[in-house]
Write a protein that holds these residues in place. Sequence first.
Motif, PDB file in Angstrom:
ATOM      1  N   THR A  31       0.885  -0.992  -0.093  1.00  0.00           N
ATOM      2  CA  THR A  31      -0.377   0.116  -0.305  1.00  0.00           C
ATOM      3  C   THR A  31       0.884   1.210   0.358  1.00  0.00           C
ATOM      4  O   THR A  31       1.968   1.797   0.899  1.00  0.00           O
ATOM      5  CB  THR A  31      -0.999  -0.172   1.177  1.00  0.00           C
ATOM      6  OG1 THR A  31      -1.697  -1.186   1.350  1.00  0.00           O
ATOM      7  CG2 THR A  31      -1.912   0.893   1.147  1.00  0.00           C
ATOM      8  N   THR A  33       0.765   5.338   0.056  1.00  0.00           N
ATOM      9  CA  THR A  33      -0.482   6.603   0.382  1.00  0.00           C
ATOM     10  C   THR A  33       0.715   7.751   0.201  1.00  0.00           C
ATOM     11  O   THR A  33       1.541   8.127   1.063  1.00  0.00           O
ATOM     12  CB  THR A  33      -1.262   6.246   1.636  1.00  0.00           C
ATOM     13  OG1 THR A  33      -1.926   4.937   1.962  1.00  0.00           O
ATOM     14  CG2 THR A  33      -2.451   7.483   1.968  1.00  0.00           C
ATOM     15  N   ARG A  73      -1.528  -2.990  -3.600  1.00  0.00           N
ATOM     16  CA  ARG A  73      -1.619  -3.400  -5.022  1.00  0.00           C
ATOM     17  C   ARG A  73      -0.909  -5.233  -4.160  1.00  0.00           C
ATOM     18  O   ARG A  73      -1.456  -5.387  -3.068  1.00  0.00           O
ATOM     19  CB  ARG A  73      -0.293  -3.515  -5.597  1.00  0.00           C
ATOM     20  CG  ARG A  73      -0.436  -1.744  -6.176  1.00  0.00           C
ATOM     21  CD  ARG A  73       1.398  -1.850  -6.427  1.00  0.00           C
ATOM     22  NE  ARG A  73       1.596  -0.205  -6.972  1.00  0.00           N
ATOM     23  CZ  ARG A  73       2.193   0.225  -6.531  1.00  0.00           C
ATOM     24  NH1 ARG A  73       2.017   0.449  -4.715  1.00  0.00           N
ATOM     25  NH2 ARG A  73       1.618   1.603  -7.034  1.00  0.00           N
ATOM     26  N   ASP A  95      -8.530   7.431  -4.488  1.00  0.00           N
ATOM     27  CA  ASP A  95      -8.732   9.153  -3.762  1.00  0.00           C
ATOM     28  C   ASP A  95     -10.085   9.750  -3.185  1.00  0.00           C
ATOM     29  O   ASP A  95     -10.806   9.380  -3.843  1.00  0.00           O
ATOM     30  CB  ASP A  95      -8.533  10.118  -4.466  1.00  0.00           C
ATOM     31  CG  ASP A  95      -8.794  10.270  -6.403  1.00  0.00           C
ATOM     32  OD1 ASP A  95      -9.403  10.673  -6.854  1.00  0.00           O
ATOM     33  OD2 ASP A  95      -8.375   9.176  -6.990  1.00  0.00           O
ATOM     34  N   GLU A 104      -4.381  10.485  -1.621  1.00  0.00           N
ATOM     35  CA  GLU A 104      -4.279   9.205  -2.665  1.00  0.00           C
ATOM     36  C   GLU A 104      -3.512   7.775  -2.451  1.00  0.00           C
ATOM     37  O   GLU A 104      -2.766   7.240  -1.824  1.00  0.00           O
ATOM     38  CB  GLU A 104      -4.163   9.558  -3.728  1.00  0.00           C
ATOM     39  CG  GLU A 104      -3.556   8.412  -5.015  1.00  0.00           C
ATOM     40  CD  GLU A 104      -3.112   9.945  -6.409  1.00  0.00           C
ATOM     41  OE1 GLU A 104      -3.525  10.213  -7.147  1.00  0.00           O
ATOM     42  OE2 GLU A 104      -1.799   8.548  -6.480  1.00  0.00           O
ATOM     43  N   GLU A 105      -4.043   6.949  -2.236  1.00  0.00           N
ATOM     44  CA  GLU A 105      -3.846   5.628  -1.855  1.00  0.00           C
ATOM     45  C   GLU A 105      -4.331   4.622  -2.883  1.00  0.00           C
ATOM     46  O   GLU A 105      -5.339   4.572  -3.111  1.00  0.00           O
ATOM     47  CB  GLU A 105      -5.077   4.870  -0.482  1.00  0.00           C
ATOM     48  CG  GLU A 105      -4.492   3.497  -0.043  1.00  0.00           C
ATOM     49  CD  GLU A 105      -4.997   3.430   1.015  1.00  0.00           C
ATOM     50  OE1 GLU A 105      -5.065   2.192   1.716  1.00  0.00           O
ATOM     51  OE2 GLU A 105      -4.631   4.601   2.535  1.00  0.00           O
ATOM     52  N   THR A 106      -2.667   3.716  -3.389  1.00  0.00           N
ATOM     53  CA  THR A 106      -2.682   2.335  -4.306  1.00  0.00           C
ATOM     54  C   THR A 106      -2.425   1.478  -3.775  1.00  0.00           C
ATOM     55  O   THR A 106      -1.700   1.149  -2.815  1.00  0.00           O
ATOM     56  CB  THR A 106      -2.399   2.811  -5.099  1.00  0.00           C
ATOM     57  OG1 THR A 106      -1.917   4.202  -5.617  1.00  0.00           O
ATOM     58  CG2 THR A 106      -1.910   1.751  -6.272  1.00  0.00           C
ATOM     59  N   GLU A 148      -4.430  -4.100  -9.195  1.00  0.00           N
ATOM     60  CA  GLU A 148      -4.805  -2.670  -8.260  1.00  0.00           C
ATOM     61  C   GLU A 148      -5.283  -2.186  -8.630  1.00  0.00           C
ATOM     62  O   GLU A 148      -6.272  -2.093  -9.500  1.00  0.00           O
ATOM     63  CB  GLU A 148      -2.979  -2.352  -9.052  1.00  0.00           C
ATOM     64  CG  GLU A 148      -2.214  -0.807  -8.860  1.00  0.00           C
ATOM     65  CD  GLU A 148      -0.844  -0.416  -9.614  1.00  0.00           C
ATOM     66  OE1 GLU A 148      -0.680   0.506  -9.975  1.00  0.00           O
ATOM     67  OE2 GLU A 148      -0.869  -1.650 -10.099  1.00  0.00           O
ATOM     68  N   GLU A 149      -5.681  -1.006  -7.642  1.00  0.00           N
ATOM     69  CA  GLU A 149      -6.467  -0.526  -7.459  1.00  0.00           C
ATOM     70  C   GLU A 149      -6.511   0.964  -6.312  1.00  0.00           C
ATOM     71  O   GLU A 149      -4.987   1.447  -6.045  1.00  0.00           O
ATOM     72  CB  GLU A 149      -7.182  -0.557  -7.233  1.00  0.00           C
ATOM     73  CG  GLU A 149      -8.980   0.212  -6.866  1.00  0.00           C
ATOM     74  CD  GLU A 149      -9.726   0.485  -8.298  1.00  0.00           C
ATOM     75  OE1 GLU A 149     -10.368   1.345  -8.918  1.00  0.00           O
ATOM     76  OE2 GLU A 149      -9.175  -0.658  -8.947  1.00  0.00           O
ATOM     77  N   THR A 150      -6.480   2.604  -7.500  1.00  0.00           N
ATOM     78  CA  THR A 150      -6.112   3.324  -6.245  1.00  0.00           C
ATOM     79  C   THR A 150      -7.326   4.386  -5.706  1.00  0.00           C
ATOM     80  O   THR A 150      -8.286   3.983  -7.058  1.00  0.00           O
ATOM     81  CB  THR A 150      -5.106   4.552  -7.914  1.00  0.00           C
ATOM     82  OG1 THR A 150      -4.093   3.796  -8.095  1.00  0.00           O
ATOM     83  CG2 THR A 150      -4.795   5.946  -6.541  1.00  0.00           C
TER      84      THR A 150
END
Length: 470
Positions: A152, A154, A183, A198, A179-181, A194-196
């Motif tokens: 993660t 952020t 994986r 925000d 904004e947090e991605t 994978e997802e982002t």
Amino acid sequence: RRKISRNSLNVNWDLGDLSVTSITGYNRFTAESVTDQDRQQPGSTFPTTLVSPTSVTLPIFAGFGSQKHEELSQELRIQSADEGRLQWMFGGSYYYLNREQRPQLVIDSSALPSGVSTTDVLARFPFVDLSGGFPRDLFNSLPALNELRSNTTTYAVYGSASFDISDRLTGRAEVRYTEETKRQRDPLVSRDQEETFDFVTPRFTLDFQATEDALLYGSIAKGAKAGGFNTPNPFLPPEFEAYEPEFNWTYEVGAKTDWFDGQMRVNVAAFYVDMDDIQITNQVPGSIAFATLNAGTGSSKGIELEIAATPIEGLDLNFGYALADSKFDDAADGSLRALAPPIGTLLPSTDVSGQQLPRTSKHTINGSVQYTHTLSQSYDGFIRFDGRYESAQKGFTSDVLEAVGERFNGNLRAGVTANNWELTAWAENIFDDDTPLLAASTLLLGDFSRLPTASLPTPRIFGLTLTLHN
């Protein structure tokens, strides 16, 4: 078996009218564990669909797991340091979490009688003779049920400004962009996700100094919790693989007051929380997997009261009460759906609208009494009692599943202090309350029935602590 390392560095710079703060953290965690997965007494016999014949001594299911977590965080903020009517702050933060998990599930072959055949469900797992115990090299020698790697990242920027509108009225506005991605990778099935996410979360506050001893306030704030992925599992239905963010708006009004020349403080607040896409985690029926999913909308409303008083020198009294009526408004829990024949077919989601939110108490009371007295020129003595009461909680979203009753925990401490040492005798959970902390429901691998399980509190314990100061 766990190893934990925590490290932090805080640096502050005073630049006259400005101040700068840096906060750095690095943590590392490794663990290996063995878990009894069937939760049956060894040697028990009951009908099962997993072996043939269908009434045999249950094989022991043992879960092995190894995991490693590493996280790094960095925050940097700058803020005004003067005493003007306008105060401001601006900052940014970075957070990184890397996780590696390697769960394993084995079957004790020593518990299987001769002539017993197993289904294809059991054939997925290795058979190991565990009659001599659990050898540690199993962690490295056994194939993994899955090998999950996730991280993660952020980023966030935020700022706030407060302005004295008058001598009594102050307004404050705060905003944060995140904004947090996330994986997730399962090497065993060569699957990457994978997802982002925000979101912007503001907060607005208005303070009114009604008198020298009374502050009135009101606030509106938005909260957010990012979505994510559930742990890959061959028994997890595809629809449970991911979940969406959860959001809420919180509205609060209150008063902070001092009485009797500061000998008593009384704070009171009323709040309302409007929740959307509530994230809940339950065990999926017919599966050994747990899943987080979005249930729907909910709300929580209530009041909070805090009282602190020093009626005589050395005597400190504290009391707190919270009423929180927390319920689902319009929600359905897919993880509570019952199995329909054939095995693996799920019926429609369970409607949980109007149900109490899990793991929440409607009534919470806490309080403490402490008396400190000077024994001599060099020594002080003290005695303290504190307690906490929580009304009944539900373990899951549905009323028909497990719950825990009301509980009260009381603690007692007494001791003597000097300039460079302190000796304290203490007792925790003095009434030996054994009400479970948490109730859950576990799937039995033998016949897919469910067994209530509970996490028990620490029983009554006594101790003596000596603390030395340089």
